[in-house]
Scaffold this motif. Structure first.
Motif, PDB file in Angstrom:
ATOM      1  N   ILE A   8     -27.411  26.125  14.043  1.00 48.75           N
ATOM      2  CA  ILE A   8     -25.923  25.612  14.705  1.00 48.75           C
ATOM      3  C   ILE A   8     -24.802  25.657  13.756  1.00 48.75           C
ATOM      4  CG2 ILE A   8     -24.758  24.033  16.043  1.00 48.75           C
ATOM      5  CD1 ILE A   8     -27.323  23.001  16.691  1.00 48.75           C
ATOM      6  N   CYS A  34     -26.553  29.425  17.346  1.00 51.15           N
ATOM      7  CA  CYS A  34     -25.150  28.853  18.100  1.00 51.15           C
ATOM      8  C   CYS A  34     -24.116  28.555  17.232  1.00 51.15           C
ATOM      9  CB  CYS A  34     -25.905  27.676  18.881  1.00 51.15           C
ATOM     10  SG  CYS A  34     -27.395  27.684  19.885  1.00 51.15           S
ATOM     11  N   ALA A  37     -20.963  23.462  18.723  1.00 50.41           N
ATOM     12  CA  ALA A  37     -21.766  22.333  19.173  1.00 50.41           C
ATOM     13  C   ALA A  37     -22.114  22.478  20.918  1.00 50.41           C
ATOM     14  CB  ALA A  37     -21.272  21.004  18.994  1.00 50.41           C
ATOM     15  N   ALA A  40     -24.757  24.777  21.396  1.00 54.59           N
ATOM     16  CA  ALA A  40     -26.335  24.341  21.037  1.00 54.59           C
ATOM     17  C   ALA A  40     -26.535  23.332  21.955  1.00 54.59           C
ATOM     18  CB  ALA A  40     -25.814  23.698  19.498  1.00 54.59           C
ATOM     19  N   LEU A  54     -28.305  22.401  11.213  1.00 53.92           N
ATOM     20  CA  LEU A  54     -27.067  21.953  11.739  1.00 53.92           C
ATOM     21  C   LEU A  54     -25.870  21.827  10.533  1.00 53.92           C
ATOM     22  CD1 LEU A  54     -25.333  20.783  13.917  1.00 53.92           C
ATOM     23  CD2 LEU A  54     -26.333  18.654  13.561  1.00 53.92           C
TER      24      LEU A  54
END
Length: 236
Positions: A8, A34, A37, A40, A54
């Motif tokens: 992400i 992704c 957010a 994701a 992340l």
């Protein structure tokens, strides 16, 4: 070890680099990439993954904000150009904190930490017999002293020497702190250029300091993520 993960991150170059590192150095399954957010969250509602890479600095929702919305058991490896979020990141189920630009050497270290994290949870280790105590011998001058690991409070580096402080006294060892740390298992963690501590002897953490047996020991930003990763396992 076969694990599943997603990336992400809103930076395509950062995503591409992580994807290359994953494919070249692991047998993990990268399930999705992704770029924000919301994308994701939509993916995670329908799919289960072991952990996620992340990024923190993203539009709409930051990585920290997203982490707060995910199920509490979600395992995270944060990736960011900012080191100041390291301590906060370990309020989640954080396995590691990678600072950009991510090098191959640092990524390989992270893969070991990630696989060790999941390995310890999938393998039931036989209990250690109570009569078996971990110990080693320390040479100080012409004397070899037997030291039990559980009795050690901390090591304090003094140039080419290290001061070993235990519950019963102190010894001066002619070895560098770096070399000592390389031989010590958990729960020993380096928290500063001058200190390695026994986290089992830790009394409290306050204002970037550790307190052990009345001794105030500073925590440096460089070593804080590793310390907080250990502490995280015992936070209620």
């Amino acid at each position: 070890m076969s694990l599943s993960c997603i990336i992400i991150d809103d930076e395509p170059n950062a995503v591409n680099l992580l994807e290359i590192l994953i494919h070249q150095t692991t047998d993990w399954e990268l399930l999705a990439k992704c770029y924000d957010a919301l994308e994701a969250m939509a993916f995670l509602k329908k799919n289960k993954v072991d952990f996620l890479f992340l990024d923190i600095n993203m539009p709409q929702l930051t990585g920290m904000e997203l982490a707060g919305l995910l199920p509490i058991e979600t395992k995270i490896v944060f990736t960011t150009a900012y080191s100041e979020y390291a301590a906060e990141s370990y309020t989640f189920q954080t396995i590691d904190y990678l600072t950009k630009p991510i090098t191959l050497k640092r990524f390989l270290t992270s893969t070991q930490k990630i696989e060790s994290y999941f390995g310890k949870r999938r393998v039931v280790e036989p209990p250690t017999p109570q009569h078996e105590k971990e110990y080693f011998f320390v040479k100080s001058g012409k004397t070899l002293s037997k030291i039990r690991l559980e009795d050690i409070l901390y090591f304090e580096g003094e140039k080419e020497y290290a001061r070993l402080v235990t519950t019963t006294g102190q010894l001066l060892i002619y070895r560098r702190l770096k070399d000592i740390g390389a031989q010590l298992p958990l729960p020993f963690v380096r928290v500063h250029n001058s200190y390695i501590v026994n986290t089992r002897q830790l009394e409290k953490i306050q204002d970037n300091h550790i307190y052990i047996a009345g001794k105030q020991i500073p925590i440096s930003e460089k070593f804080k993520p590793e310390l907080m990763a250990v502490i995280q396992q015992r936070i209620f």
